[in-house]
Write an enzyme that holds these catalytic residues in place. Structure first.
Site, PDB file in Angstrom:
ATOM      1  N   ASP A 155     106.301 107.003  74.841  1.00 28.66           N
ATOM      2  CA  ASP A 155     105.525 105.783  75.114  1.00 28.66           C
ATOM      3  C   ASP A 155     105.679 104.724  74.027  1.00 28.66           C
ATOM      4  O   ASP A 155     105.704 103.528  74.317  1.00 28.66           O
ATOM      5  CB  ASP A 155     104.037 106.125  75.295  1.00 28.66           C
ATOM      6  N   THR A 168     105.381 114.372  74.821  1.00 30.73           N
ATOM      7  CA  THR A 168     105.650 115.234  75.975  1.00 30.73           C
ATOM      8  C   THR A 168     106.577 116.388  75.615  1.00 30.73           C
ATOM      9  O   THR A 168     106.432 117.498  76.141  1.00 30.73           O
ATOM     10  CB  THR A 168     106.290 114.381  77.096  1.00 30.73           C
TER      11      THR A 168
HETATM   12  N1  ASP Z   1     104.608 110.122  78.198  1.00 29.02           N
HETATM   13  C1  ASP Z   1     104.694 110.291  76.832  1.00 29.02           C
HETATM   14  C2  ASP Z   1     105.955 111.001  76.383  1.00 29.02           C
HETATM   15  O1  ASP Z   1     106.933 110.778  76.996  1.00 29.02           O
HETATM   16  C3  ASP Z   1     103.508 110.747  76.118  1.00 29.02           C
HETATM   17  C4  ASP Z   1     103.679 110.281  74.721  1.00 29.02           C
HETATM   18  O2  ASP Z   1     104.268 109.237  74.515  1.00 29.02           O
HETATM   19  O3  ASP Z   1     103.227 110.991  73.837  1.00 29.02           O
HETATM   20  O4  ASP Z   1     106.008 111.752  75.457  1.00 29.02           O
END
Ligand code: ASP
Length: 335
Positions: free
Chosen positions: A91, A14
Protein backbone atom coordinates in the site's frame (compact mmCIF):
# COMPACT_ATOMS: atom_id res chain seq x y z
CA UNK A 1 31.46 -21.20 -3.53
CA UNK A 2 30.86 -18.01 -1.57
CA UNK A 3 27.44 -16.53 -2.15
CA UNK A 4 26.72 -12.79 -1.97
CA UNK A 5 25.63 -11.73 1.48
CA UNK A 6 22.12 -10.25 1.44
CA UNK A 7 20.36 -8.76 4.44
CA UNK A 8 16.58 -9.16 4.38
CA UNK A 9 14.62 -6.86 6.67
CA UNK A 10 10.90 -7.50 7.16
CA UNK A 11 8.58 -4.61 7.96
CA UNK A 12 5.20 -6.36 7.68
CA UNK A 13 2.53 -6.30 4.97
CA UNK A 14 0.53 -8.94 3.15
CA UNK A 15 3.70 -10.89 2.45
CA UNK A 16 3.82 -11.88 6.14
CA UNK A 17 0.09 -12.00 6.89
CA UNK A 18 -1.88 -15.02 7.97
CA UNK A 19 -5.52 -15.38 9.00
CA UNK A 20 -6.82 -17.84 11.61
CA UNK A 21 -10.34 -16.66 11.21
CA UNK A 22 -11.87 -15.38 7.98
CA UNK A 23 -14.06 -12.97 10.00
CA UNK A 24 -11.02 -11.28 11.51
CA UNK A 25 -8.97 -11.24 8.31
CA UNK A 26 -5.25 -11.41 7.61
CA UNK A 27 -2.79 -9.88 10.07
CA UNK A 28 1.00 -9.41 9.82
CA UNK A 29 2.53 -12.21 11.86
CA UNK A 30 5.36 -14.05 10.11
CA UNK A 31 8.95 -13.24 10.97
CA UNK A 32 11.67 -12.46 8.45
CA UNK A 33 13.19 -15.87 9.15
CA UNK A 34 9.87 -17.59 8.40
CA UNK A 35 9.55 -15.62 5.15
CA UNK A 36 12.99 -16.51 3.83
CA UNK A 37 12.72 -20.13 4.98
CA UNK A 38 9.64 -20.54 2.79
CA UNK A 39 11.46 -19.56 -0.42
CA UNK A 40 12.66 -22.54 -2.44
CA UNK A 41 16.16 -22.09 -3.84
CA UNK A 42 17.03 -18.98 -1.84
CA UNK A 43 19.97 -20.59 -0.08
CA UNK A 44 21.40 -21.49 -3.51
CA UNK A 45 21.81 -17.85 -4.56
CA UNK A 46 22.71 -15.89 -1.43
CA UNK A 47 23.80 -16.06 2.14
CA UNK A 48 20.83 -14.55 3.92
CA UNK A 49 20.76 -12.58 7.12
CA UNK A 50 17.09 -12.12 8.05
CA UNK A 51 15.80 -9.60 10.58
CA UNK A 52 12.25 -8.76 11.63
CA UNK A 53 12.32 -4.98 11.92
CA UNK A 54 8.56 -4.41 12.24
CA UNK A 55 5.33 -6.35 11.77
CA UNK A 56 3.02 -3.63 10.55
CA UNK A 57 0.42 -3.27 7.84
CA UNK A 58 2.06 -0.71 5.57
CA UNK A 59 -0.62 2.00 5.98
CA UNK A 60 0.72 2.33 9.55
CA UNK A 61 4.33 2.88 8.51
CA UNK A 62 5.63 6.38 9.12
CA UNK A 63 8.73 8.47 8.43
CA UNK A 64 10.46 7.28 11.60
CA UNK A 65 10.00 3.65 10.56
CA UNK A 66 11.52 4.39 7.16
CA UNK A 67 14.50 6.20 8.70
CA UNK A 68 15.03 3.35 11.18
CA UNK A 69 14.94 0.84 8.32
CA UNK A 70 17.45 2.97 6.45
CA UNK A 71 19.76 2.99 9.47
CA UNK A 72 19.46 -0.80 9.73
CA UNK A 73 20.23 -1.20 5.99
CA UNK A 74 23.27 1.07 6.36
CA UNK A 75 24.51 -0.92 9.33
CA UNK A 76 24.17 -4.12 7.27
CA UNK A 77 26.23 -2.60 4.46
CA UNK A 78 28.88 -1.50 6.99
CA UNK A 79 28.91 -5.08 8.29
CA UNK A 80 29.68 -6.34 4.78
CA UNK A 81 26.29 -6.99 3.12
CA UNK A 82 26.44 -6.94 -0.68
CA UNK A 83 22.81 -5.92 -0.97
CA UNK A 84 19.66 -5.25 1.04
CA UNK A 85 16.09 -6.42 0.60
CA UNK A 86 13.21 -4.92 2.55
CA UNK A 87 9.82 -6.63 2.57
CA UNK A 88 6.74 -4.60 3.36
CA UNK A 89 3.11 -3.98 2.45
CA UNK A 90 2.39 -2.79 -1.03
CA UNK A 91 0.00 0.00 0.00
CA UNK A 92 2.76 2.49 0.82
CA UNK A 93 5.65 0.78 -0.95
CA UNK A 94 5.97 3.42 -3.67
CA UNK A 95 6.41 6.08 -0.99
CA UNK A 96 8.81 4.30 1.36
CA UNK A 97 10.95 3.17 -1.60
CA UNK A 98 11.22 6.73 -2.89
CA UNK A 99 12.04 8.19 0.52
CA UNK A 100 14.74 5.55 0.87
CA UNK A 101 15.98 6.34 -2.64
CA UNK A 102 16.40 10.00 -1.70
CA UNK A 103 18.53 8.99 1.27
CA UNK A 104 20.41 5.90 0.06
CA UNK A 105 23.98 6.89 -0.75
CA UNK A 106 25.57 3.44 -1.08
CA UNK A 107 26.35 1.68 -4.36
CA UNK A 108 24.98 -1.57 -2.91
CA UNK A 109 21.46 -2.32 -4.17
CA UNK A 110 18.53 -1.71 -1.88
CA UNK A 111 15.49 -3.59 -3.17
CA UNK A 112 11.98 -3.31 -1.78
CA UNK A 113 9.40 -6.01 -2.34
CA UNK A 114 6.07 -7.26 -1.01
CA UNK A 115 3.18 -9.43 -2.04
CA UNK A 116 -0.39 -9.05 -3.19
CA UNK A 117 -1.48 -12.46 -1.88
CA UNK A 118 -0.99 -13.72 1.65
CA UNK A 119 1.31 -16.73 2.14
CA UNK A 120 -1.59 -19.15 2.64
CA UNK A 121 -3.53 -18.06 -0.44
CA UNK A 122 -3.45 -20.09 -3.66
CA UNK A 123 -0.75 -18.63 -5.90
CA UNK A 124 0.92 -16.67 -3.10
CA UNK A 125 3.42 -14.34 -4.75
CA UNK A 126 5.59 -13.52 -1.72
CA UNK A 127 8.18 -16.31 -2.08
CA UNK A 128 8.73 -15.60 -5.80
CA UNK A 129 9.04 -11.89 -5.07
CA UNK A 130 11.60 -12.48 -2.31
CA UNK A 131 13.59 -14.77 -4.59
CA UNK A 132 13.60 -12.22 -7.42
CA UNK A 133 14.40 -9.35 -5.03
CA UNK A 134 17.34 -11.24 -3.55
CA UNK A 135 18.55 -12.21 -7.05
CA UNK A 136 18.41 -8.55 -7.96
CA UNK A 137 20.16 -7.36 -4.78
CA UNK A 138 22.85 -10.01 -5.18
CA UNK A 139 23.77 -9.12 -8.75
CA UNK A 140 26.55 -6.62 -9.41
CA UNK A 141 24.60 -5.14 -12.35
CA UNK A 142 22.17 -3.73 -9.75
CA UNK A 143 24.89 -1.65 -8.05
CA UNK A 144 24.68 2.13 -8.29
CA UNK A 145 21.00 2.13 -9.23
CA UNK A 146 19.67 3.43 -5.95
CA UNK A 147 16.50 1.87 -4.61
CA UNK A 148 14.55 -0.53 -6.81
CA UNK A 149 11.19 -2.22 -6.37
CA UNK A 150 10.96 -5.82 -7.53
CA UNK A 151 7.50 -7.35 -7.87
CA UNK A 152 6.35 -10.04 -10.26
CA UNK A 153 9.89 -10.40 -11.66
CA UNK A 154 9.74 -6.79 -12.81
CA UNK A 155 12.29 -4.23 -11.63
CA UNK A 156 11.13 -0.63 -11.17
CA UNK A 157 13.09 2.44 -10.15
CA UNK A 158 11.73 3.81 -6.89
CA UNK A 159 11.35 7.28 -8.41
CA UNK A 160 8.77 6.19 -10.95
CA UNK A 161 6.97 3.17 -9.53
CA UNK A 162 3.41 3.25 -8.27
CA UNK A 163 0.76 0.80 -7.19
CA UNK A 164 -1.82 0.95 -9.95
CA UNK A 165 -4.30 -1.79 -9.08
CA UNK A 166 -5.87 -2.52 -5.71
CA UNK A 167 -5.80 -6.32 -5.80
CA UNK A 168 -3.94 -7.55 -8.87
CA UNK A 169 -0.57 -9.28 -8.66
CA UNK A 170 0.48 -7.19 -11.65
CA UNK A 171 -0.08 -3.95 -9.78
CA UNK A 172 3.20 -2.01 -9.96
CA UNK A 173 3.95 0.17 -12.94
CA UNK A 174 6.32 2.96 -13.91
CA UNK A 175 4.17 5.18 -16.08
CA UNK A 176 5.87 6.67 -19.15
CA UNK A 177 9.34 5.53 -18.03
CA UNK A 178 8.52 1.83 -18.03
CA UNK A 179 10.21 -0.79 -15.88
CA UNK A 180 13.99 -0.67 -15.47
CA UNK A 181 14.33 -4.36 -16.18
CA UNK A 182 13.15 -7.87 -15.40
CA UNK A 183 14.46 -10.81 -13.45
CA UNK A 184 14.66 -13.68 -15.89
CA UNK A 185 15.56 -17.19 -14.75
CA UNK A 186 17.08 -15.74 -11.61
CA UNK A 187 19.16 -13.02 -13.28
CA UNK A 188 18.27 -9.33 -13.44
CA UNK A 189 18.38 -7.88 -16.93
CA UNK A 190 18.32 -4.10 -17.15
CA UNK A 191 16.80 -2.52 -20.23
CA UNK A 192 18.71 0.75 -19.91
CA UNK A 193 21.21 2.59 -17.72
CA UNK A 194 19.71 4.01 -14.52
CA UNK A 195 17.63 7.13 -15.05
CA UNK A 196 19.00 10.38 -13.64
CA UNK A 197 18.94 10.33 -9.88
CA UNK A 198 18.43 13.26 -7.56
CA UNK A 199 21.47 13.23 -5.31
CA UNK A 200 21.54 15.57 -2.39
CA UNK A 201 23.07 15.08 0.98
CA UNK A 202 20.35 15.57 3.58
CA UNK A 203 20.98 16.38 7.23
CA UNK A 204 18.99 14.64 9.98
CA UNK A 205 15.32 15.50 9.41
CA UNK A 206 13.22 17.32 11.99
CA UNK A 207 10.39 14.86 12.51
CA UNK A 208 7.95 17.55 13.60
CA UNK A 209 7.79 19.03 10.08
CA UNK A 210 4.58 18.17 8.24
CA UNK A 211 3.76 18.47 4.56
CA UNK A 212 0.20 17.96 3.35
CA UNK A 213 -0.93 16.42 0.10
CA UNK A 214 -4.20 17.89 -1.13
CA UNK A 215 -6.00 16.78 -4.27
CA UNK A 216 -7.96 19.36 -6.14
CA UNK A 217 -11.33 18.30 -7.50
CA UNK A 218 -14.36 19.69 -9.24
CA UNK A 219 -15.85 22.70 -7.49
CA UNK A 220 -12.97 23.11 -5.01
CA UNK A 221 -12.63 26.72 -3.91
CA UNK A 222 -9.46 26.71 -1.83
CA UNK A 223 -11.20 26.19 1.53
CA UNK A 224 -9.30 22.94 1.92
CA UNK A 225 -5.95 24.66 1.28
CA UNK A 226 -6.73 27.33 3.85
CA UNK A 227 -7.76 24.70 6.39
CA UNK A 228 -4.51 22.83 5.83
CA UNK A 229 -2.44 26.00 6.18
CA UNK A 230 -4.29 26.87 9.37
CA UNK A 231 -3.65 23.38 10.74
CA UNK A 232 0.04 24.26 10.86
CA UNK A 233 1.47 22.29 7.95
CA UNK A 234 4.84 23.57 6.77
CA UNK A 235 4.27 22.96 3.08
CA UNK A 236 1.57 21.74 0.70
CA UNK A 237 1.73 19.60 -2.40
CA UNK A 238 -1.32 19.94 -4.59
CA UNK A 239 -2.32 16.99 -6.71
CA UNK A 240 -3.68 19.23 -9.42
CA UNK A 241 -5.61 18.80 -12.64
CA UNK A 242 -3.89 17.88 -15.89
CA UNK A 243 -0.59 19.60 -16.47
CA UNK A 244 -0.76 21.44 -13.12
CA UNK A 245 -4.00 23.38 -12.96
CA UNK A 246 -6.45 24.49 -10.28
CA UNK A 247 -9.58 26.66 -10.19
CA UNK A 248 -9.34 30.44 -10.24
CA UNK A 249 -10.45 30.53 -6.59
CA UNK A 250 -7.77 28.08 -5.55
CA UNK A 251 -5.21 30.10 -7.52
CA UNK A 252 -6.05 33.17 -5.44
CA UNK A 253 -5.70 31.13 -2.30
CA UNK A 254 -2.31 29.80 -3.44
CA UNK A 255 -1.12 33.36 -4.10
CA UNK A 256 -2.08 34.34 -0.56
CA UNK A 257 -0.42 31.32 1.03
CA UNK A 258 2.75 31.08 -1.09
CA UNK A 259 4.74 33.76 0.79
CA UNK A 260 4.13 31.82 4.03
CA UNK A 261 4.63 28.21 3.00
CA UNK A 262 5.95 26.43 -0.08
CA UNK A 263 3.29 25.11 -2.41
CA UNK A 264 4.22 22.51 -5.01
CA UNK A 265 1.93 21.62 -7.88
CA UNK A 266 1.99 18.05 -9.25
CA UNK A 267 -0.29 16.33 -11.72
CA UNK A 268 -3.06 14.12 -10.39
CA UNK A 269 -3.32 12.21 -13.68
CA UNK A 270 -0.95 9.44 -12.60
CA UNK A 271 1.30 9.93 -15.60
CA UNK A 272 3.29 12.67 -17.30
CA UNK A 273 4.81 15.96 -16.25
CA UNK A 274 3.46 19.33 -15.19
CA UNK A 275 3.72 21.96 -17.93
CA UNK A 276 5.56 25.29 -17.74
CA UNK A 277 4.54 27.41 -20.70
CA UNK A 278 1.40 26.14 -22.39
CA UNK A 279 -1.66 27.58 -20.62
CA UNK A 280 -2.26 31.08 -19.38
CA UNK A 281 -5.76 31.01 -17.81
CA UNK A 282 -6.20 31.85 -14.11
CA UNK A 283 -5.16 28.67 -12.28
CA UNK A 284 -2.95 27.47 -15.14
CA UNK A 285 0.74 26.63 -14.79
CA UNK A 286 1.90 30.02 -16.09
CA UNK A 287 -0.50 31.83 -13.76
CA UNK A 288 0.37 29.69 -10.72
CA UNK A 289 4.10 30.13 -11.25
CA UNK A 290 3.53 33.90 -11.21
CA UNK A 291 1.59 33.50 -7.98
CA UNK A 292 4.58 31.78 -6.34
CA UNK A 293 3.90 28.04 -6.70
CA UNK A 294 6.57 25.49 -7.59
CA UNK A 295 6.00 22.60 -9.99
CA UNK A 296 7.07 18.99 -9.51
CA UNK A 297 7.70 18.19 -13.19
CA UNK A 298 7.69 14.41 -13.67
CA UNK A 299 7.55 13.71 -9.96
CA UNK A 300 4.17 12.31 -8.91
CA UNK A 301 2.25 14.02 -6.07
CA UNK A 302 3.02 11.47 -3.33
CA UNK A 303 6.70 11.50 -4.19
CA UNK A 304 6.77 15.30 -4.46
CA UNK A 305 5.37 15.41 -0.93
CA UNK A 306 8.21 13.23 0.34
CA UNK A 307 10.84 15.37 -1.36
CA UNK A 308 9.28 18.58 -0.02
CA UNK A 309 9.11 17.03 3.43
CA UNK A 310 12.76 16.06 3.33
CA UNK A 311 13.77 19.54 2.15
CA UNK A 312 11.73 21.35 4.79
CA UNK A 313 12.59 18.89 7.55
CA UNK A 314 16.28 19.52 6.89
CA UNK A 315 15.77 23.29 6.90
CA UNK A 316 16.52 23.75 3.20
CA UNK A 317 16.07 27.39 2.16
CA UNK A 318 13.34 28.18 -0.38
CA UNK A 319 15.96 28.58 -3.11
CA UNK A 320 17.04 24.97 -2.48
CA UNK A 321 13.39 23.81 -2.67
CA UNK A 322 13.02 25.59 -5.99
CA UNK A 323 16.25 24.05 -7.30
CA UNK A 324 15.21 20.60 -6.09
CA UNK A 325 11.97 20.68 -8.06
CA UNK A 326 13.73 22.10 -11.13
CA UNK A 327 15.66 18.83 -11.25
CA UNK A 328 12.48 16.83 -11.88
CA UNK A 329 11.55 18.85 -14.96
CA UNK A 330 14.38 17.38 -17.04
CA UNK A 331 14.84 13.72 -16.39
CA UNK A 332 15.79 12.83 -19.94
CA UNK A 333 19.53 12.59 -19.58
CA UNK A 334 20.81 9.28 -18.33
CA UNK A 335 23.73 8.65 -16.00
N1 ASP B 1 -2.50 -4.70 0.89
C1 ASP B 1 -1.32 -4.45 1.56
C2 ASP B 1 -0.15 -5.28 1.07
O1 ASP B 1 -0.12 -5.52 -0.08
C3 ASP B 1 -1.36 -4.34 3.01
C4 ASP B 1 -0.18 -3.51 3.38
O2 ASP B 1 0.19 -2.65 2.62
O3 ASP B 1 0.37 -3.77 4.44
O4 ASP B 1 0.73 -5.68 1.77
Amino acid sequence: MKYPSIAVGALGGTICMTADDAQVGALPRLSAQQLVSAVPGLVDIAEIHAATLLQLPSPSLNFAHVLDSLAWAESMVSAGANGIVLTQGTDTLEETAFLLDLLWTHPQPLVVTGAMRTPLTAGADGPANILAAVACAADSSSCGRGVCVVMNNTIHEARWVRKANSMSVETFESAVMGPAGMVLEGTPQYFRPPSKRYREHFAKPDMSVRVALVETCLGETGEMLNAVAQAGYHGIVISAYGAGHVSHDEAKCIEALAPRLPIVIATRTGSGSTAARTYGFPGSEIDLARRGAYFSGWLAPRKARLLLWLLLATAAPLSACAAAFEFWKRVDSIE
